[in-house]
Design a protein around this motif. Structure first.
Motif, mmCIF file in Angstrom:
data_model
loop_
_atom_site.group_PDB
_atom_site.id
_atom_site.type_symbol
_atom_site.label_atom_id
_atom_site.label_comp_id
_atom_site.label_asym_id
_atom_site.label_seq_id
_atom_site.Cartn_x
_atom_site.Cartn_y
_atom_site.Cartn_z
ATOM 1 N N LEU A 22 0.846 -1.178 0.000
ATOM 2 C CA LEU A 22 0.000 0.000 0.000
ATOM 3 C C LEU A 22 0.892 1.241 0.000
ATOM 4 O O LEU A 22 1.574 1.505 0.997
ATOM 5 C CB LEU A 22 -0.900 0.004 1.245
ATOM 6 C CG LEU A 22 -1.820 1.208 1.425
ATOM 7 C CD1 LEU A 22 -2.918 1.215 0.366
ATOM 8 C CD2 LEU A 22 -2.435 1.197 2.829
ATOM 9 N N PRO A 23 0.918 2.002 -1.105
ATOM 10 C CA PRO A 23 1.748 3.207 -1.130
ATOM 11 C C PRO A 23 1.328 4.189 -0.033
ATOM 12 O O PRO A 23 0.139 4.329 0.266
ATOM 13 C CB PRO A 23 1.480 3.786 -2.522
ATOM 14 C CG PRO A 23 1.021 2.614 -3.347
ATOM 15 C CD PRO A 23 0.245 1.762 -2.394
ATOM 16 N N GLN A 24 2.298 4.864 0.567
ATOM 17 C CA GLN A 24 1.996 5.818 1.631
ATOM 18 C C GLN A 24 1.084 6.927 1.133
ATOM 19 O O GLN A 24 0.193 7.381 1.855
ATOM 20 C CB GLN A 24 3.295 6.407 2.182
ATOM 21 C CG GLN A 24 3.102 7.355 3.361
ATOM 22 C CD GLN A 24 2.461 6.705 4.563
ATOM 23 O OE1 GLN A 24 2.625 5.505 4.792
ATOM 24 N NE2 GLN A 24 1.725 7.480 5.358
ATOM 25 N N SER A 25 1.293 7.349 -0.115
ATOM 26 C CA SER A 25 0.453 8.421 -0.665
ATOM 27 C C SER A 25 -1.006 7.992 -0.765
ATOM 28 O O SER A 25 -1.921 8.795 -0.548
ATOM 29 C CB SER A 25 0.964 8.838 -2.053
ATOM 30 O OG SER A 25 0.852 7.763 -2.984
ATOM 31 N N THR A 26 -1.219 6.714 -1.075
ATOM 32 C CA THR A 26 -2.588 6.191 -1.158
ATOM 33 C C THR A 26 -3.239 6.171 0.223
ATOM 34 O O THR A 26 -4.395 6.580 0.385
ATOM 35 C CB THR A 26 -2.580 4.775 -1.754
ATOM 36 O OG1 THR A 26 -2.082 4.833 -3.094
ATOM 37 C CG2 THR A 26 -3.976 4.173 -1.759
ATOM 38 N N LYS A 27 -2.494 5.719 1.219
ATOM 39 C CA LYS A 27 -3.021 5.680 2.588
ATOM 40 C C LYS A 27 -3.408 7.076 3.057
ATOM 41 O O LYS A 27 -4.488 7.282 3.631
ATOM 42 C CB LYS A 27 -1.981 5.061 3.522
ATOM 43 C CG LYS A 27 -2.482 4.871 4.944
ATOM 44 C CD LYS A 27 -1.456 4.113 5.780
ATOM 45 C CE LYS A 27 -1.958 3.887 7.204
ATOM 46 N NZ LYS A 27 -0.988 3.096 8.005
ATOM 47 N N GLU A 28 -2.550 8.034 2.800
ATOM 48 C CA GLU A 28 -2.834 9.416 3.217
ATOM 49 C C GLU A 28 -4.059 9.958 2.491
ATOM 50 O O GLU A 28 -4.887 10.659 3.088
ATOM 51 C CB GLU A 28 -1.613 10.297 2.937
ATOM 52 C CG GLU A 28 -0.415 9.960 3.827
ATOM 53 C CD GLU A 28 0.840 10.707 3.421
ATOM 54 O OE1 GLU A 28 0.800 11.458 2.414
ATOM 55 O OE2 GLU A 28 1.882 10.531 4.103
ATOM 56 N N ALA A 29 -4.208 9.632 1.219
ATOM 57 C CA ALA A 29 -5.358 10.107 0.443
ATOM 58 C C ALA A 29 -6.664 9.522 0.972
ATOM 59 O O ALA A 29 -7.677 10.228 1.066
ATOM 60 C CB ALA A 29 -5.177 9.734 -1.028
ATOM 61 N N ASN A 247 1.834 7.139 -7.683
ATOM 62 C CA ASN A 247 0.850 7.906 -6.909
ATOM 63 C C ASN A 247 -0.462 8.084 -7.669
ATOM 64 O O ASN A 247 -1.090 9.152 -7.620
ATOM 65 C CB ASN A 247 1.418 9.272 -6.503
ATOM 66 C CG ASN A 247 2.691 9.159 -5.681
ATOM 67 O OD1 ASN A 247 2.799 8.287 -4.817
ATOM 68 N ND2 ASN A 247 3.658 10.009 -5.953
ATOM 69 N N GLY A 248 -0.868 7.016 -8.367
ATOM 70 C CA GLY A 248 -2.045 7.110 -9.228
ATOM 71 C C GLY A 248 -3.345 7.420 -8.502
ATOM 72 O O GLY A 248 -4.206 8.117 -9.041
ATOM 73 N N ILE A 249 -3.512 6.930 -7.266
ATOM 74 C CA ILE A 249 -4.743 7.200 -6.525
ATOM 75 C C ILE A 249 -4.834 8.682 -6.173
ATOM 76 O O ILE A 249 -5.867 9.329 -6.404
ATOM 77 C CB ILE A 249 -4.825 6.330 -5.250
ATOM 78 C CG1 ILE A 249 -4.987 4.856 -5.620
ATOM 79 C CG2 ILE A 249 -5.974 6.801 -4.362
ATOM 80 C CD1 ILE A 249 -6.269 4.529 -6.358
#
Length: 260
Positions: A22-29, A247-249
């Protein structure tokens, strides 16, 4: 935004990258969406027990699993659509004659009808879920099954497609195919949630990358295909974002105006 929306995310190749991380950027989003009051949900072909840790990590309790056959809203089972048991038994008998093993799946577990097989190991290993089906050839008896995995090389599923009209067959791996109730899809599962919530179509969003996302992305008003999706998936989506690896999400949520 003042309006609250419902956003459905596929898992593999969408929330999780190709290393099943799970990319960190996705989790934050995801957490930003929740802070804004939006409902964040999952729509996946996986079984509920295959993404329990992910739901816990993201604080998600609404999901469409088994490609629409087992639907949960706010932690409560909303809709189920099990496989036809008698047809499944006949399919299993035919598959055994062809040395094509199957794995039976309900909402709690998965069991194989053979002790071991290279195709099962090869495909299940790619999910990196830390579990493997044990042997129980009678697991289909006396319980509802929402999906079955048929293990065969590409093209060999056609003989089953011709004979078993109760089922849809969706390939997810070079040696494995999902068996679903005919007409079942993520789109149908999402519809059950939307009817219950009374949300308008313009406030629904969906992100996906796989062939089993086509119905969902076609049905949902604000559909987003990942940059790593196949061309046939991108063609049906309203938007195409960057790859899950890029960071596609986050990029996609900004594209549709859900994040700034």
């Amino acid at each position: 935004m003042t309006k609250h929306s419902v956003i459905f995310f596929d898992i593999d190749g969408t929330l999780l990258n190709h290393k099943k991380e799970l990319p960190q950027s996705t989790k934050e989003a995801i957490f930003k969406l929740k802070e804004q009051g939006h409902i964040v949900a999952i729509a996946t072909g996986r079984a509920p027990f295959m993404f329990a840790d992910l739901r816990k990590e993201l604080g998600i309790d609404t999901f469409v699993s088994y490609n629409g056959q087992y639907v949960v809203l706010n932690g409560e089972v909303l809709y189920t659509n099990p496989l036809n048991t008698s047809s499944l038994l006949k399919l299993t008998e035919a598959a055994l004659l062809n040395n094509h093993p199957v794995v039976y799946m309900d909402h709690e577990d998965m069991r194989a009808n053979v002790p071991e097989h290279a195709y099962i190991k090869e495909s299940i290993d790619t999910l990196k879920i830390g579990m493997f089906p044990t042997h129980d050839p009678s697991y289909h008896e006396g319980r509802d099954l929402y999906q079955t995995l048929l293990f065969c090389p590409e093209g060999e599923e056609q003989q089953y497609e011709q004979e078993f009209s109760d089922f849809d067959f969706v390939r997810w791996h070079p040696v494995s195919v999902d068996i679903l109730p005919r007409g079942g899809s993520k789109a149908h599962g999402i519809e059950q949630i939307l009817k219950k919530l009374g949300v308008s179509n313009e406030d629904i969003y969906a992100f996906g990358d796989g062939l089993n996302d086509i119905e969902m992305l076609t049905a949902v008003h604000n559909s987003v295909a990942m940059g790593n999706a196949e061309d046939s998936v991108k063609k049906v989506a309203k938007y195409v974002t960057k790859s899950v690896e890029d960071n596609g999400i986050t990029h996609g949520l900004k594209m549709v105006g859900l994040l700034s």
